[in-house]
Design a protein around this motif. Structure first.
Motif, mmCIF file in Angstrom:
data_model
loop_
_atom_site.group_PDB
_atom_site.id
_atom_site.type_symbol
_atom_site.label_atom_id
_atom_site.label_comp_id
_atom_site.label_asym_id
_atom_site.label_seq_id
_atom_site.Cartn_x
_atom_site.Cartn_y
_atom_site.Cartn_z
ATOM 1 N N ASP A 237 0.835 -1.352 0.097
ATOM 2 C CA ASP A 237 -0.076 0.015 0.056
ATOM 3 C C ASP A 237 0.994 1.191 -0.055
ATOM 4 N N LEU A 238 2.046 1.363 0.613
ATOM 5 C CA LEU A 238 3.028 2.298 0.857
ATOM 6 C C LEU A 238 3.468 2.438 -0.489
ATOM 7 N N ARG A 239 3.987 1.323 -1.058
ATOM 8 C CA ARG A 239 4.566 1.471 -2.337
ATOM 9 C C ARG A 239 3.581 2.142 -3.296
ATOM 10 N N GLU A 240 2.562 1.865 -3.485
ATOM 11 C CA GLU A 240 1.405 2.496 -4.409
ATOM 12 C C GLU A 240 0.972 3.879 -3.900
ATOM 13 N N GLY A 241 1.393 4.351 -2.643
ATOM 14 C CA GLY A 241 1.125 5.673 -2.194
ATOM 15 C C GLY A 241 -0.432 5.524 -1.861
ATOM 16 N N LYS A 242 -0.980 4.395 -1.278
ATOM 17 C CA LYS A 242 -2.403 4.244 -0.835
ATOM 18 C C LYS A 242 -2.652 4.752 0.438
ATOM 19 N N PRO A 243 -3.238 5.786 0.729
ATOM 20 C CA PRO A 243 -3.491 6.431 1.927
ATOM 21 C C PRO A 243 -4.589 5.449 2.806
ATOM 22 N N GLU B 68 6.837 6.236 -1.849
ATOM 23 C CA GLU B 68 8.377 5.672 -1.198
ATOM 24 C C GLU B 68 8.275 4.473 -0.360
ATOM 25 N N GLN B 69 8.574 3.233 -1.012
ATOM 26 C CA GLN B 69 8.623 2.102 -0.042
ATOM 27 C C GLN B 69 9.791 2.096 0.739
ATOM 28 N N GLN B 70 10.797 2.552 0.211
ATOM 29 C CA GLN B 70 12.155 2.492 1.005
ATOM 30 C C GLN B 70 12.107 3.272 2.457
ATOM 31 N N ARG B 71 11.216 3.939 2.442
ATOM 32 C CA ARG B 71 10.726 4.656 3.924
ATOM 33 C C ARG B 71 9.974 3.636 4.896
ATOM 34 N N LEU B 72 9.766 2.464 4.315
ATOM 35 C CA LEU B 72 8.710 1.770 5.211
ATOM 36 C C LEU B 72 9.263 1.387 6.456
ATOM 37 N N PRO B 73 10.467 1.296 6.727
ATOM 38 C CA PRO B 73 10.891 1.186 8.378
ATOM 39 C C PRO B 73 10.703 2.101 9.212
ATOM 40 N N ASP B 74 11.019 3.328 8.737
ATOM 41 C CA ASP B 74 10.820 4.645 9.382
ATOM 42 C C ASP B 74 9.514 4.881 9.602
ATOM 43 N N ILE B 75 8.475 4.801 8.673
ATOM 44 C CA ILE B 75 7.045 4.935 8.628
ATOM 45 C C ILE B 75 6.462 3.960 9.624
ATOM 46 N N LEU B 76 6.893 2.609 9.575
ATOM 47 C CA LEU B 76 6.300 1.509 10.376
ATOM 48 C C LEU B 76 6.671 1.827 11.670
ATOM 49 N N ALA B 77 7.762 2.503 12.091
ATOM 50 C CA ALA B 77 8.176 2.920 13.434
ATOM 51 C C ALA B 77 7.310 3.722 13.999
ATOM 52 N N VAL B 78 6.853 4.982 12.884
ATOM 53 C CA VAL B 78 5.966 5.820 13.363
ATOM 54 C C VAL B 78 4.329 5.311 13.677
ATOM 55 N N VAL B 79 4.174 4.400 12.799
ATOM 56 C CA VAL B 79 2.757 3.817 12.783
ATOM 57 C C VAL B 79 2.560 3.053 14.087
ATOM 58 N N ARG B 80 3.732 2.389 14.347
ATOM 59 C CA ARG B 80 3.637 1.602 15.485
ATOM 60 C C ARG B 80 3.725 2.628 16.946
ATOM 61 N N ARG B 81 4.537 3.601 17.013
ATOM 62 C CA ARG B 81 4.711 4.279 18.057
ATOM 63 C C ARG B 81 3.417 4.961 18.382
ATOM 64 N N THR B 82 2.810 5.616 17.355
ATOM 65 C CA THR B 82 1.584 6.394 17.362
ATOM 66 C C THR B 82 0.120 5.486 17.755
ATOM 67 N N GLY B 83 0.398 4.342 17.953
ATOM 68 C CA GLY B 83 -0.693 3.445 18.287
ATOM 69 C C GLY B 83 -1.681 3.105 17.135
ATOM 70 N N ALA B 84 -1.223 3.754 15.926
ATOM 71 C CA ALA B 84 -2.028 3.705 14.750
ATOM 72 C C ALA B 84 -2.740 2.177 14.368
ATOM 73 N N LEU B 85 -1.809 1.261 14.447
ATOM 74 C CA LEU B 85 -2.510 -0.272 14.233
ATOM 75 C C LEU B 85 -3.393 -0.673 15.294
ATOM 76 N N GLU B 86 -3.122 -0.340 16.569
ATOM 77 C CA GLU B 86 -4.166 -0.719 17.629
ATOM 78 C C GLU B 86 -5.352 0.059 17.237
ATOM 79 N N SER B 87 -5.605 1.189 16.815
ATOM 80 C CA SER B 87 -6.690 2.016 16.728
ATOM 81 C C SER B 87 -7.434 1.390 15.213
ATOM 82 N N THR B 88 -6.408 0.875 14.368
ATOM 83 C CA THR B 88 -7.175 0.118 13.110
ATOM 84 C C THR B 88 -7.807 -0.930 13.632
#
Ligand code: GRG
Length: 327
Positions: free
Chosen positions: A235-241, A268-288
């Motif tokens: 999804d990130l590779r495709e720029g899917k929000p 930009e899929q190469q930023r996946l690890p950094d973005i995943l860290a933010v997604v995790r830290r902000t609790g976005a996965l739990e909220s989803t």
């Protein structure tokens, strides 16, 4: 209510035998005089799939005591429509892994994939005509039209970091939940449910389908490629929000937000690890997951309009499993 761990044994399934018959029917109805169609449709159907939409048709028909052959035909029809949308979607998304193997577009090319999708889609309509019920035709013609609208809406939303959660939810109701809704409704139509009960069954399908897609979007960030049978991070590779990213943006620092915005705008899929860290830290996965759980709880409540039965228990069990699934 939706707390049962996914590792618990599934409720004994009252439609397992019927699902085996549906699989046989699917193989029979795939037949074409054109060898490439046989080859590609066998390739994708033999790869499996969870058969959740046919299961919904069968469980709702069973809940109303309907055991006629039409239920098998309708179950195969919704799986054909689903498979046609996957063939088209993998071309649109340029995906190369599905159901644990190379996508049909990767193996046979885009043109063959789109055209075999068209074959499956039109075969589904031939089968609908054979069922000879105008209401069935109406439900499925409406559903397929809405699915196509959903996919076009999603295309328009690509690379848009300002997408609202409401607009995102609209897309998933159209592209995914609509076929779940139609599947549940068709079981109720076969069972000659009264209008209010039919609407509750359709609501169940819509809520379960919404929950299912929310988890799909979550697994694209936290899942395992091996278990999912498709690539994580697509999804990130495709720029899917999707919701995990929208929530992470709302809750992150300005610098992190700018990084996520750029990734959506440019895919930009190469930023996946950094973005995943933010997604995790902000609790976005739990909220989803909480949003998915809420939808599954609404589905559970709708299932209670059905008289108690093993089919109803299995429908409730699906609500639990859809939230905790890993594939
Ligand atoms: C042909 C009517 C028609 C429309 C074309 C491409 C398109 C428009 C729609 C795509 C809709 C789509 C693929 C939505 C995603 C649905 C989804 C969650 C798919 C994965 O379903 P699973 O997990 O797949 O049930 P399996 O492999 O288990 O069958």
């Amino acid at each position: 209510m939706i707390e049962t761990p996914a590792s618990q044994p599934a409720v004994a399934d009252p439609v397992d035998e019927a699902l085996r018959e549906v699989d046989g029917l699917i193989r029979q109805r795939l037949a074409s005089r054109v060898a490439l169609i046989d080859q590609i449709s066998a390739y994708i159907v033999n790869a499996g799939g969870k058969r959740i939409r046919p299961r919904l048709v069968l469980l709702f028909a069973e809940a109303f005591g309907f055991r006629g052959h039409e239920r098998l035909e309708l179950a195969a029809i919704v799986e054909f429509i689903h498979t046609a949308t996957l063939l088209h979607d993998d071309v649109v998304d340029e995906s190369d892994l599905r159901r644990g193997r190379a996508t049909a577009n990767a193996a046979f090319g885009n043109a063959a994939s789109v055209l075999v999708g068209d074959f499956l889609y039109s075969r589904a309509f031939q089968m609908m005509v054979s069922v000879d019920r105008m209401r069935v035709l109406e439900v499925l013609a409406d559903a397929t039209n809405v699915i196509a609208e959903g996919e076009v809406l999603q295309l328009m939303n690509m690379h848009d970091p300002d997408l609202t959660v409401e607009d995102y939810l609209r897309v998933i109701r159209f592209k995914t939940a609509k076929l779940f809704e139609a599947s549940a409704r068709l079981g109720a139509v076969l069972g000659e449910a009264d209008t209010a009960t039919e609407e509750s069954c359709a609501d169940y399908g819509r809520c379960l389908g919404t929950s299912f897609q929310l988890v799909d979007d979550l697994l694209d960030y936290e899942g395992e490629t091996a278990a999912l049978g498709k690539n994580v991070g697509d999804d990130l590779r495709e720029g899917k929000p999707t919701l995990p990213l929208l929530l992470a943006m709302e809750r992150s620092t300005p610098v992190e937000r700018a990084m996520i915005r750029r990734a959506i705008e440019q895919g930009e899929q190469q930023r996946l690890p950094d973005i995943l860290a933010v997604v995790r830290r902000t609790g976005a996965l739990e909220s989803t997951r909480s949003a998915a759980k809420e939808e599954a709880e609404k589905a559970h409540a709708r299932a209670l309009v059905l008289p108690p039965s093993r089919a109803r228990d299995a429908l409730i069990d699906l609500c639990v499993r859809s939230v905790h699934r890993s594939s």
